[in-house]
Write an enzyme that holds these catalytic residues in place. Structure first.
Site, PDB file in Angstrom:
ATOM      1  CD  GLU A  90       9.343  12.442  12.041  1.00  0.00           C
ATOM      2  OE1 GLU A  90       8.277  11.971  12.100  1.00  0.00           O
ATOM      3  OE2 GLU A  90      10.110  11.878  11.723  1.00  0.00           O
TER       4      GLU A  90
ATOM      5  CE  LYS B 249      -1.944   3.081   1.959  1.00  0.00           C
ATOM      6  NZ  LYS B 249      -1.884   4.245   1.754  1.00  0.00           N
TER       7      LYS B 249
ATOM      8  CB  CYS C  87      11.800   8.759   9.607  1.00  0.00           C
ATOM      9  SG  CYS C  87      12.467   7.504   8.671  1.00  0.00           S
TER      10      CYS C  87
ATOM     11  CD  GLU D  73      12.054   3.672  10.084  1.00  0.00           C
ATOM     12  OE1 GLU D  73      11.872   4.980  10.688  1.00  0.00           O
ATOM     13  OE2 GLU D  73      12.640   3.680   8.951  1.00  0.00           O
TER      14      GLU D  73
HETATM   15  P1  ADP Z   1       3.219  10.910   6.944  1.00  0.00           P
HETATM   16  O1  ADP Z   1       2.721  11.663   8.052  1.00  0.00           O
HETATM   17  O2  ADP Z   1       4.622  10.976   6.614  1.00  0.00           O
HETATM   18  O3  ADP Z   1       2.192  11.144   5.691  1.00  0.00           O
HETATM   19  P2  ADP Z   1       1.605   8.601   7.431  1.00  0.00           P
HETATM   20  O4  ADP Z   1       1.909   7.768   8.742  1.00  0.00           O
HETATM   21  O5  ADP Z   1       0.299   9.362   7.578  1.00  0.00           O
HETATM   22  O6  ADP Z   1       3.025   9.328   7.362  1.00  0.00           O
HETATM   23  O7  ADP Z   1       1.497   7.726   6.338  1.00  0.00           O
HETATM   24  C1  ADP Z   1       2.272   6.539   6.123  1.00  0.00           C
HETATM   25  C2  ADP Z   1       1.495   5.507   5.528  1.00  0.00           C
HETATM   26  O8  ADP Z   1       0.397   5.093   6.266  1.00  0.00           O
HETATM   27  C3  ADP Z   1       0.852   5.951   4.016  1.00  0.00           C
HETATM   28  O9  ADP Z   1       0.655   4.981   3.092  1.00  0.00           O
HETATM   29  C4  ADP Z   1      -0.563   6.189   4.533  1.00  0.00           C
HETATM   30  O10 ADP Z   1      -1.714   6.098   3.640  1.00  0.00           O
HETATM   31  C5  ADP Z   1      -0.874   5.240   5.511  1.00  0.00           C
HETATM   32  N1  ADP Z   1      -1.877   5.318   6.528  1.00  0.00           N
HETATM   33  C6  ADP Z   1      -2.289   6.636   6.897  1.00  0.00           C
HETATM   34  N2  ADP Z   1      -3.331   6.665   8.037  1.00  0.00           N
HETATM   35  C7  ADP Z   1      -3.244   5.232   8.021  1.00  0.00           C
HETATM   36  C8  ADP Z   1      -4.541   4.650   8.738  1.00  0.00           C
HETATM   37  N3  ADP Z   1      -5.353   5.118   9.573  1.00  0.00           N
HETATM   38  N4  ADP Z   1      -4.357   3.144   8.644  1.00  0.00           N
HETATM   39  C9  ADP Z   1      -3.434   2.631   7.824  1.00  0.00           C
HETATM   40  N5  ADP Z   1      -2.660   3.279   7.227  1.00  0.00           N
HETATM   41  C10 ADP Z   1      -2.774   4.645   7.199  1.00  0.00           C
END
Ligand code: ADP
Length: 500
Positions: free
Chosen positions: A402, A192, A303, A268
């Protein structure tokens, strides 16, 4: 292909590049069942690249079924290690063959420079796949030292269906960190990608098929977090989620696991890594240059970025002057120009988030030593100047949270004890660095730092597949890279045999 790129070569490739937009399930590209799509915007100019099929719950169901079925048939999960090795080596060749195209897709999708994707992300990804391909027929299982009348075998088996949920800062490379160890151990994988950067993930699905991976073993679900990511992480037939992203979402993934089937979770997450500089270092020009790279490289969207400069009081002003000078050569430029050092910020909301942090720092009493402004507005894209906040104290928001942008928070210290105390006073523990000429200080600080990766007199110059990467505290659970990453994707089985 040589490592040398010109604007002409890039432009020629850009004219012929296709932008993939489909879901990939069971060896086929397809549209989402609902027909829903989402807009894929390039941060280079704020323009629409294409509309991407948006995986909903019913698409997740199909992908999980395809992954499960392929796993149960054993077509990959029980194939010979030497076969898996051949397929992944071919995949590495295909990544190499399509290096410029994949570099372009990532650069256009999330705004990092073509120099970074082409000369760093792609070679590192290729190396990673080769490394995992090469180890699979060199790992042995164990026989336990049990009493004479028994034989106990400790063997490792693939865990089953793995969901890799990955971020946008290194779209292909972070996906590869999950793909190599998950596939080589015989699992079926559903990837994903982040909604900001799905292109390269979709494209490599056909490369894996071309390399000889059986249908269903690798699936790609472009989509968002709350629908696509959550449906995967909540799914009762997914055995493991391997995640890279924010701590906030990492905690949600743990909850989804608890609320569903107790699937294994590898995380991570973020960091607020200290970069400690002692006055006794004999080449502060060099340290300043490396410290600037540590926070301004990849637009600070890293990160493990060295985002807190922990600097000894007597050299603080002199050192910040050096950093200001260096930052002038790191201003954002066109990501498609091979000469640019810094590219675009991934999207508008991330740009605003960065700017709001700088404002919050000022409000809490920090001083903007350089930068602090949005840049290149006339391009329509999202750019931010390399920024240094001086006079930061470790309790300010800009020292605790962060930012994920090119913003350095400078905090001063008097002695080694104080340096260590400030450095460890964070909820994160991903990376840390110490610069000193004193071997005792170096080792004592390194031992005291609560971080997964500690650098002495360097800052993450060599990210290497052979070295584990991951965090203490809220920076994560488990490790990517090296033999340690295999543990994320393997079950341990004990088989007792009574000898008669
Ligand atoms: P960033 O803040 O760097 O955008 P995220 O943690 O929001 O990082 O996103 C990292 C990954 O996690 C992306 O593929 C995002 O679509 C996914 N993601 C975000 N929210 C959720 C959620 N509630 N459940 C599962 N995956 C998620």
């Amino acid at each position: 292909m040589e490592n040398f790129l010109t604007k002409q070569i890039i432009q020629k490739e850009k004219e012929k590049v296709n932008y993939p937009d489909k879901i990939f399930i069971n060896g086929n590209y397809q549209n989402s069942i609902s027909g829903k799509t989402f807009d894929n915007i390039s941060p280079i100019d704020g323009k629409l690249i294409n509309k991407i099929n948006f995986s909903q719950k019913e698409d997740v169901e199909l992908a999980v079924k395809s992954a499960r079925d392929s796993f149960e048939t054993g077509v990959w999960s029980r194939s010979d290690p030497s076969h898996r090795k051949k397929v992944l080596l071919r995949f590495a060749e295909l990544l190499d063959k399509n290096r410029l195209e994949l570099s372009l897709l990532d650069t256009i999708d999330m705004g990092k420079t073509i120099n970074d994707t082409y000369n760093s992300d792609l070679p590192a990804s290729i190396d990673n796949i080769r490394w995992y391909a090469e180890i699979v027929d060199k790992i042995y299982d164990d026989i336990a030292p049990t009493p004479h009348s028994t034989l106990a075998m400790i063997t490792k088996e693939p865990i089953g269906v793995v969901a890799g949920i990955v971020p946008w800062n290194y779209p292909l490379w972070m996906a590869i960190w999950k793909i190599g160890p998950a596939l080589i151990t015989g699992n079926s994988l559903i990837l994903k990608p982040a909604e900001q950067s799905p292109l390269s993930a979709i494209r490599i699905a056909e490369l894996l098929m071309e390399a000889g991976l059986p249908e269903g073993v690798f699936n790609v679900l472009p989509g968002d977090g709350p629908i696509t990511g959550k449906s995967l992480a909540m799914h009762h037939d997914v055995d493991c989620v391997a995640f890279t992203g924010s701590g906030e979402v990492g905690k949600l993934i743990l909850q989804y696991s608890g609320k569903s089937n107790m699937k294994r979770v590898q995380l991570e997450c973020g960091g607020k890594s200290p970069n400690i500089v002692f006055a006794d270092h004999d080449n502060l020009d060099f340290v300043a240059e490396k410290s600037a790279y540590a926070i301004f490289g990849n637009q600070g969207e890293v990160c493990s970025a060295g985002s807190r400069l922990i600097i000894q009081k007597e050299i603080k002003n002199e050192f910040i002057k050096k950093l200001i000078q260096i930052s002038k050569n790191m201003m954002p430029g066109d990501p498609l120009d091979p000469q640019s050092f810094m590219g675009a910020i991934v999207d508008k909301s991330q740009l605003e988030k960065i700017d709001n942090y700088v404002i919050s720092g000022k409000n809490e009493g920090a001083k903007v030593a350089v930068g602090g402004k949005v840049d290149r507005i006339n391009t329509g894209g999202y750019y931010y100047e390399p920024t240094i906040l001086d006079d930061v104290s470790n309790d300010m928001k800009v020292a605790r949270e962060e930012i994920f942008g090119p913003v350095l928070s400078a905090i001063s210290f008097k002695d080694p004890q104080e340096a260590l105390r400030i450095s460890n006073d964070t909820e994160y523990g991903l990376a840390a660095a110490v610069w000193t000429n004193n071997i005792n200080t170096a080792h004592l600080i390194a031992k005291g730092l609560r971080a997964g990766s500690v650098y002495i007199n360097n800052y993450e110059e060599d990210v290497d597949t052979t070295i584990p990467a991951g965090g203490y505290k809220q920076s994560g659970i488990g490790r990517d890279n090296s033999y340690h990453a295999l543990d994320n994707y393997l079950q341990v089985k004990s088989t007792w045999i009574k000898l008669r």
